[in-house]
Design an enzyme around this catalytic site. Structure first.
Site, PDB file in Angstrom:
ATOM      1  N   ASP A 177      38.121  29.523  41.057  1.00 48.89           N
ATOM      2  CA  ASP A 177      38.916  30.356  40.145  1.00 48.89           C
ATOM      3  C   ASP A 177      38.019  31.217  39.269  1.00 48.89           C
ATOM      4  OD1 ASP A 177      41.661  29.419  40.748  1.00 48.89           O
ATOM      5  OD2 ASP A 177      40.834  27.493  40.126  1.00 48.89           O
TER       6      ASP A 177
ATOM      7  N   ASP B 245      32.076  28.311  42.905  1.00 50.02           N
ATOM      8  CA  ASP B 245      33.277  27.968  42.144  1.00 50.02           C
ATOM      9  C   ASP B 245      34.433  28.705  42.822  1.00 50.02           C
ATOM     10  OD1 ASP B 245      34.917  27.068  39.962  1.00 50.02           O
ATOM     11  OD2 ASP B 245      34.771  29.088  39.147  1.00 50.02           O
TER      12      ASP B 245
END
Length: 234
Positions: A26, A24
């Site tokens: 953020d 991922d």
């Protein structure tokens, strides 16, 4: 915002080989979720609305269309949606461009190990292509990944598995041979549904019991992942 939830478990000692890693972005690679929450609150104040942090956090890891749905349900059809998210983007960009965006702990050591092991790696993010490329460049991570899958690249965003399936395809790794690294509920569920082993590194939210039950492990930082990959048979 200092209320960061730490993990309680470490990774198992052994597993089947890892052929690739999908990250991922953020809250996992970039310490950006705090900035996003601040930007949401400031944008709401600009428009004369109070948007509590507890509500803002419901949008963590959720694609833009999902965030719009949450806001519409909470604030009604008359809420100035487009102006709100435009202001949020402007505030977030200002925070980022003035040096507030930093890497999360363990990012560089983990990427260096993946280079050493020659493991392919990708990003699967709910952010737009523009935001992802802008943030990765400012953080010095552009060119460090073999593929970057954004919300613009898929029909269905997280928690649907499509972003992770597309990332796996782009780096030529079967999901069951891959490792997914996530901080959010929706992201962890997306990776699990795609067939990945999922390691959760909590950021602003503690993992739910559902996520804990599906995760391969919950660890405090990416340094634990780096140390584990050093030990596991590749």
């Amino acid at each position: 915002m200092t209320d960061r939830t730490r993990a309680e478990t470490s990774l198992p000692a052994r597993t089947t080989p890892i052929r690739g890693v999908v990250f991922d972005m953020d809250g996992l690679l970039l310490d950006s979720e705090t900035l996003a929450m601040d930007a949401l609150e400031e944008a709401a104040r600009d428009l004369g609305h109070d948007m509590p942090l507890s509500f803002c956090r419901r949008m963590i890891g959720v694609p833009a269309d999902g965030c719009r749905k949450l806001v519409r349900e909470e604030y009604g059809a008359d809420f100035p949606m487009e102006r709100f998210f435009q202001l949020q983007e402007e505030h977030l960009r200002r925070y980022v461009d003035t040096g507030r965006l930093v890497l999360k702990e363990g990012v560089e050591p983990l990427l260096e190990l993946l280079d050493e092991l020659q493991l392919p790696r990708a990003i699967a993010t709910s952010s737009s292509r523009y935001r992802a490329e802008h943030h990765l460049k400012l953080a010095g991570l552009d060119g460090r990944f073999d593929a970057v899958v954004t919300r613009d690249d898929v029909i269905r965003g997280k928690p649907d598995p499509e972003p992770y399936l597309k990332a796996a395809e782009r780096i030529g790794v079967a999901p069951e041979d891959g490792l997914a690294l996530e901080d959010s509920h929706s992201g962890a569920l997306a990776a699990y549904a795609a067939g990945f082993r999922v390691v959760v590194v909590p950021d602003l939210l503690a993992p739910s019991e559902d996520v804990r039950g599906k995760a391969f492990a919950v660890v405090e930082s990416l340094l634990h992942v780096r140390d584990w990959l050093r030990r596991v048979d590749m």
